[in-house]
Write an enzyme that holds these catalytic residues in place. Structure first.
Site, mmCIF file in Angstrom:
data_model
loop_
_atom_site.group_PDB
_atom_site.id
_atom_site.type_symbol
_atom_site.label_atom_id
_atom_site.label_comp_id
_atom_site.label_asym_id
_atom_site.label_seq_id
_atom_site.Cartn_x
_atom_site.Cartn_y
_atom_site.Cartn_z
ATOM 1 C CE LYS A 88 -3.853 1.922 2.772
ATOM 2 N NZ LYS A 88 -4.666 1.734 3.995
ATOM 3 C CB SER B 140 -8.182 3.382 3.115
ATOM 4 O OG SER B 140 -7.266 2.807 4.039
ATOM 5 C CB SER C 25 -8.135 0.366 5.936
ATOM 6 O OG SER C 25 -8.918 1.525 5.802
HETATM 7 N N1 GLN Z 1 -12.999 3.566 6.652
HETATM 8 C C1 GLN Z 1 -12.485 4.000 7.911
HETATM 9 C C2 GLN Z 1 -12.161 5.471 7.835
HETATM 10 O O1 GLN Z 1 -12.469 6.047 6.866
HETATM 11 C C3 GLN Z 1 -11.270 3.184 8.267
HETATM 12 C C4 GLN Z 1 -10.091 3.540 7.464
HETATM 13 C C5 GLN Z 1 -8.875 2.739 7.819
HETATM 14 O O2 GLN Z 1 -8.949 1.702 8.448
HETATM 15 N N2 GLN Z 1 -7.740 3.296 7.459
HETATM 16 O O3 GLN Z 1 -11.612 6.056 8.712
#
Ligand code: GLN
Length: 487
Positions: A81, A156, A180
């Site tokens: 990532k 994400s 994420s």
């Molecule tokens: N979707 C969640 C957020 O927007 C978690 C994101 C993540 O785990 N980085 O914060």
């Protein structure tokens, strides 16, 4: 792509072919790169591909394999990532503000993989600074779901999940602050693990919410997940929050016999509004685990679950507003415009951050501001303690909790972009795990309309082995993890 092309192998399959010299790392790497170049125009999972460097690393790995003392991941190609610092390879976090930034050092996990001579193929797309659930908040482009190109891959870490599901690499890395890794793993039909907070070093991970962030792998199956965890877990002197506990050999968890294991099913994770078919697939998976000899308590309760989302959206943005203050336009700035320092900061942050990141910074700054701190931030921390205590209690009588990873399968691209609350709700089952600091794993357990369903397993702190144990036993009996999208 031929069905048995090298890029479709699992790590454990590739390991034995590499060691017996029936396959070279160069061939394996070329096969992944060919897949990447043919697929990327449609999938768009990657922000950078390092062809030349990857082939060079593969050549080096082949020399080590020939000399006869490889590490477990020697010669295995992977994708990270774009939130992890990679020396000499651009790292953008999906943001314009970091466009052109080339880190002078490796994140600890990247360094550990480099020391094993794993091969870095490229960097994957993500929601800007890991804020989002669909990868549509990338400042560059959205990524498609390999099972249906009109659906999101989740987020994400959507690029890492899509790349894994479509066999662009043998494993990929993501980060998980509120879901994420697990939510995109669920949406793309692969295994994704968020380790216990402190299990994997965060050094070199660009911080979103430091008390919640963890790095973890996406793999084809539980066995590969154990292999990658063996490489990346463990204490790190550059991360004061990394645990001094030495990690076990995760492969010893792959036993296949779950007789007597105590599974709990928390009732708060089967809510109104969730997709009926998702519920059915998850319940079927639990019944299979029961037939394999686990004892199942179908009525565990975690009453504070309903406050997790609200607490998360105070704690995570508060920490983000502090962490992102470093992007002030001086060191990593986008523009040098402005007559004064303040004007330069405003110009740089105004142009460099997208709308979701700005929303989080504003939410966090508000929650931490004088007069509101007690009402929001302190209250959220109290809820955090309650949630942790409830999990502690549940793990006195259960080894593993089993839930859906998400309330629905992958949703259509564009369908939640204008409604942040709807987007936030897709993480309602994954957030509590980060809040409690426990490990969580998603694995595929069925399909609805051609889209994968994710099964989430949770365990007590530092008991990733329990998750791998159950996932491995389940995968010995099922073939969901062996299905491939027909791209
Ligand atoms: N979707 C969640 C957020 O927007 C978690 C994101 C993540 O785990 N980085 O914060």
């Amino acid at each position: 792509m031929p069905a048995n092309a090298p890029n479709t192998l699992s790590i454990h399959e590739a390991q034995s072919l590499l060691r017996s010299r029936q396959l070279s790392s160069r061939e394996l790497t070329q096969s992944c790169l060919a897949r990447i170049h043919s697929l990327e125009p449609r999938l768009r999972a990657l922000l950078a591909v390092c062809d030349e460097q990857a082939l060079q690393q593969a050549g080096e790995a082949d020399r080590i394999l020939a000399a006869g003392n490889p590490a477990p991941l020697t010669g295995i190609p992977y994708i990270s990532k774009d939130v992890l610092c990679t020396k000499g390879v651009p790292t953008t976090c999906g943001s314009r503000i970091l466009e052109g930034f080339v880190p002078p050092y490796d994140a600890t996990v990247i360094r550990r993989l480099r020391e094993q001579h794993a091969v870095l193929l490229g960097k994957s797309n993500m929601d800007e600074f890991a804020m989002g659930s669909s990868t549509e908040h990338s400042a560059y482009f959205p990524t498609a779901n390999p099972w249906r190109l009109d659906r999101v891959p989740g987020g994400s870490s959507g690029g890492s999940a899509a790349a894994m599901a479509s066999c662009e690499a043998l494993f990929t890395l993501g980060s998980d602050t509120g879901g994420s890794i697990r939510q995109p793993a669920g949406f793309c039909g692969v295994v994704g693990l968020k380790p216990t907070y402190g299990r994997v070093s965060r050094y070199g991970l660009v911080a979103f919410a430091s008390s919640l962030d963890q790095i973890g792998p996406f793999t084809r199956d539980a066995e590969d997940c154990a292999i990658v965890m063996n490489a990346i877990a463990g204490p790190c002197e550059m991360d004061a929050t990394s645990s001094p506990l030495p990690p076990p050999d995760y492969r010893t968890a792959l036993k296949g016999d779950i007789r007597g294991l105590r599974i709990g099913v928390p009732r708060e994770y089967f809510i109104e509004g969730m997709q009926a078919e998702v519920r059915r697939s998850v319940e079927e998976a639990i019944r299979l685990l029961e037939r394999l000899g686990a004892t199942v308590d179908w009525d565990v309760t975690l009453p504070s679950t309903s406050y997790a989302l609200a607490a998360y959206y105070i704690i995570a943005p508060s920490e983000a507003s502090a962490n992102l203050a470093r992007f002030d336009g001086v060191k990593y700035g986008l523009t040098r415009d402005g007559a004064t320092a303040e004007e330069m900061v405003i110009a740089s942050r105004g142009a460099g951050f997208g709308p979701e990141v700005k929303r989080r910074i504003m939410l966090g700054t508000y929650a931490l501001s004088s007069g509101y701190y007690d009402a929001y931030y302190l209250k959220a921390q109290k809820v955090r303690h309650l949630i942790r205590a409830e999990f502690d209690r549940a793990f006195q009588s259960c080894d593993v909790l089993v839930t859906p990873t998400s309330p629905t399968v992958a949703f259509p691209l564009g369908s939640k972009l204008d409604d942040p609350i709807q987007m936030y709700l897709s993480d309602v089952f994954t957030l509590p795990v980060n809040i409690a600091g426990i490990p969580g794993l998603s694995l595929p357990c069925g399909f609805v309309d051609g889209l994968p369903v994710g099964l989430q397993l949770m365990a007590n702190r530092f008991d990733e082995e329990a998750l791998l144990h159950v996932a491995y036993a389940y995968q010995q009996q099922t073939d969901w993890h062996l299905r491939r999208p027909s791209l």
